[in-house]
Design a protein around this motif. Structure first.
Motif, PDB file in Angstrom:
ATOM      1  N   ASP A 117       0.760  -1.100  -0.018  1.00  0.00           N
ATOM      2  CA  ASP A 117      -0.112  -0.100   0.154  1.00  0.00           C
ATOM      3  C   ASP A 117       0.330   1.368   0.307  1.00  0.00           C
ATOM      4  O   ASP A 117       1.540   1.578   1.373  1.00  0.00           O
ATOM      5  CB  ASP A 117      -1.018  -0.452   1.127  1.00  0.00           C
ATOM      6  N   ARG A 118       0.751   2.234  -1.022  1.00  0.00           N
ATOM      7  CA  ARG A 118       1.412   3.265  -0.491  1.00  0.00           C
ATOM      8  C   ARG A 118       0.341   4.469  -1.310  1.00  0.00           C
ATOM      9  O   ARG A 118      -0.544   4.431  -2.686  1.00  0.00           O
ATOM     10  CB  ARG A 118       2.380   2.734  -1.871  1.00  0.00           C
ATOM     11  N   PRO A 119       0.494   5.917  -1.254  1.00  0.00           N
ATOM     12  CA  PRO A 119      -0.018   6.962  -1.668  1.00  0.00           C
ATOM     13  C   PRO A 119       0.540   7.293  -2.819  1.00  0.00           C
ATOM     14  O   PRO A 119       1.060   6.795  -3.448  1.00  0.00           O
ATOM     15  CB  PRO A 119       1.095   8.338  -0.899  1.00  0.00           C
ATOM     16  N   ALA A 120      -1.288   7.851  -3.412  1.00  0.00           N
ATOM     17  CA  ALA A 120      -0.716   8.671  -4.966  1.00  0.00           C
ATOM     18  C   ALA A 120       0.186   9.706  -5.265  1.00  0.00           C
ATOM     19  O   ALA A 120       1.187  10.180  -4.922  1.00  0.00           O
ATOM     20  CB  ALA A 120      -2.277   8.640  -5.476  1.00  0.00           C
ATOM     21  N   GLY A 121       1.127   8.434  -6.244  1.00  0.00           N
ATOM     22  CA  GLY A 121       2.414   9.780  -6.610  1.00  0.00           C
ATOM     23  C   GLY A 121       3.204   8.628  -6.503  1.00  0.00           C
ATOM     24  O   GLY A 121       4.622   8.788  -6.697  1.00  0.00           O
ATOM     25  N   ALA A 137       2.119   4.254  -7.545  1.00  0.00           N
ATOM     26  CA  ALA A 137       1.058   4.252  -7.330  1.00  0.00           C
ATOM     27  C   ALA A 137      -0.045   4.536  -7.966  1.00  0.00           C
ATOM     28  O   ALA A 137      -0.122   6.346  -8.067  1.00  0.00           O
ATOM     29  CB  ALA A 137       1.012   4.175  -5.170  1.00  0.00           C
ATOM     30  N   ASP A 138      -1.293   4.633  -7.657  1.00  0.00           N
ATOM     31  CA  ASP A 138      -2.440   5.543  -7.696  1.00  0.00           C
ATOM     32  C   ASP A 138      -3.602   4.728  -6.606  1.00  0.00           C
ATOM     33  O   ASP A 138      -3.748   3.770  -6.626  1.00  0.00           O
ATOM     34  CB  ASP A 138      -3.379   5.172  -8.828  1.00  0.00           C
ATOM     35  N   HIS A 139      -4.574   5.965  -6.314  1.00  0.00           N
ATOM     36  CA  HIS A 139      -5.652   5.641  -5.142  1.00  0.00           C
ATOM     37  C   HIS A 139      -6.735   6.337  -5.749  1.00  0.00           C
ATOM     38  O   HIS A 139      -6.891   7.626  -6.052  1.00  0.00           O
ATOM     39  CB  HIS A 139      -5.264   5.448  -3.784  1.00  0.00           C
ATOM     40  N   ASP A 140      -7.788   5.507  -5.513  1.00  0.00           N
ATOM     41  CA  ASP A 140      -9.258   6.450  -5.786  1.00  0.00           C
ATOM     42  C   ASP A 140     -10.559   5.882  -5.283  1.00  0.00           C
ATOM     43  O   ASP A 140     -10.395   4.651  -5.270  1.00  0.00           O
ATOM     44  CB  ASP A 140      -9.727   6.229  -7.270  1.00  0.00           C
ATOM     45  N   GLY A 141     -10.771   6.014  -3.726  1.00  0.00           N
ATOM     46  CA  GLY A 141     -11.642   5.197  -2.925  1.00  0.00           C
ATOM     47  C   GLY A 141     -13.215   4.671  -3.647  1.00  0.00           C
ATOM     48  O   GLY A 141     -13.675   4.310  -3.335  1.00  0.00           O
ATOM     49  N   SER A 142     -13.366   5.666  -4.896  1.00  0.00           N
ATOM     50  CA  SER A 142     -14.517   5.324  -4.845  1.00  0.00           C
ATOM     51  C   SER A 142     -14.829   4.396  -6.346  1.00  0.00           C
ATOM     52  O   SER A 142     -15.998   4.128  -7.041  1.00  0.00           O
ATOM     53  CB  SER A 142     -15.327   6.975  -5.380  1.00  0.00           C
ATOM     54  N   ALA A 143     -13.426   4.408  -7.016  1.00  0.00           N
ATOM     55  CA  ALA A 143     -13.329   3.357  -7.840  1.00  0.00           C
ATOM     56  C   ALA A 143     -13.926   2.367  -7.960  1.00  0.00           C
ATOM     57  O   ALA A 143     -13.787   2.075  -6.882  1.00  0.00           O
ATOM     58  CB  ALA A 143     -12.296   3.848  -9.004  1.00  0.00           C
ATOM     59  N   GLU A 144     -14.111   1.378  -9.240  1.00  0.00           N
ATOM     60  CA  GLU A 144     -14.240  -0.096  -9.198  1.00  0.00           C
ATOM     61  C   GLU A 144     -13.054  -0.680  -8.825  1.00  0.00           C
ATOM     62  O   GLU A 144     -12.982  -1.827  -8.087  1.00  0.00           O
ATOM     63  CB  GLU A 144     -14.532  -0.035 -10.666  1.00  0.00           C
ATOM     64  N   ILE A 145     -11.495  -0.467  -8.882  1.00  0.00           N
ATOM     65  CA  ILE A 145     -10.606  -0.691  -8.574  1.00  0.00           C
ATOM     66  C   ILE A 145     -10.164   0.258  -7.771  1.00  0.00           C
ATOM     67  O   ILE A 145      -9.590   1.168  -8.695  1.00  0.00           O
ATOM     68  CB  ILE A 145      -9.836  -1.678  -9.455  1.00  0.00           C
ATOM     69  N   PRO A 146      -9.417   0.384  -6.107  1.00  0.00           N
ATOM     70  CA  PRO A 146      -9.187   1.863  -5.541  1.00  0.00           C
ATOM     71  C   PRO A 146      -7.993   1.245  -5.818  1.00  0.00           C
ATOM     72  O   PRO A 146      -7.755   3.037  -5.823  1.00  0.00           O
ATOM     73  CB  PRO A 146     -10.122   1.691  -4.370  1.00  0.00           C
ATOM     74  N   ALA A 147      -7.922   0.777  -5.478  1.00  0.00           N
ATOM     75  CA  ALA A 147      -6.183   1.161  -5.620  1.00  0.00           C
ATOM     76  C   ALA A 147      -5.138  -0.250  -6.589  1.00  0.00           C
ATOM     77  O   ALA A 147      -5.873  -0.620  -7.005  1.00  0.00           O
ATOM     78  CB  ALA A 147      -5.513   0.332  -4.010  1.00  0.00           C
TER      79      ALA A 147
END
Length: 210
Positions: A117-121, A137-147
């Motif tokens: 697990d890593r912060p976005a960017g 790394a990228d992360h969007d908690g609302s997306a179909e695949i969050p991380a």
């Protein structure tokens, strides 16, 4: 002394631990990027209208050892510095994604030890049989695949005249990624960044030959 410590102007927050994806992530990833394509990318000048969203070649992969390098070269709890890895029913998901604006490799959480697990960017070097490659790394908690973590291959992918050609390039990249490693280097040890750069150049040469 504490008052004089300088901090970065912005630091992406550490995301919540990613939930392992239990089944083939291809449908979710395609749905996610088809939505992005429809809502925010269609009118941009660098897209390739000959291409569409397609996830290819996703499989589980597991490292036999685990200690990749982050951007600051500090050990992290994932990856495979010795290049010893294998397919696994419990590994993380590795594959490629074709879109009209990029072709990238992806690593998705599957319960294995490639993922961390890593912060976005944030950037890390993940070892594969071909050698270490840098992923972002990228992360969007609302997306179909969050991380997810990605390694850019072609962005933008303007050199491809058809979806068939783009798919073939993505599959060639995966074939190169999992190909047998080169003989051990007998030269003096190099920095992780130098090793990654050399492996990345060799990686793209193999794609070009394919």
């Amino acid at each position: 002394m504490g008052r004089n410590v300088r901090k970065a102007a912005f630091q992406a927050p550490q995301p919540s631990p990613a939930q392992p994806i239990a089944v083939d992530p291809t449908p979710l990833l395609e749905t996610m990027y088809q939505r992005i394509w429809a809502t925010s990318m269609r009118d941009l000048p660098f897209i390739n209208p000959a291409l569409s969203v397609e996830a290819v070649g996703f499989r589980r992969w597991q490292s036999l050892t685990a200690s990749p390098l982050a951007e600051d070269n500090s050990p992290q709890p994932s990856g495979d510095p010795a290049g010893r890895s294998r397919p696994s029913a419990q590994g993380d998901w590795v594959g490629a994604l074709v879109t009209p604006w990029f072709i990238n490799l992806f690593v998705l959480p599957g319960g294995g030890n490639l993922w961390s697990d890593r912060p976005a960017g944030a950037r890390c070097h993940i070892e594969f049989p071909i050698g270490p490659l840098e992923f972002i790394a990228d992360h969007d908690g609302s997306a179909e695949i969050p991380a997810y973590q990605y390694c850019p291959l072609f962005a933008p992918p303007g050199q491809f005249a058809s979806q068939t050609a783009a798919r073939a390039a993505a599959l060639a990249a995966l074939a190169a990624l999992f190909s047998n490693p080169s003989p051990p280097d007998t030269e003096a040890p190099k920095s992780a960044v130098a090793k990654t750069g050399a492996s990345r150049r060799a990686f793209f040469r193999r794609i070009a030959k394919g």
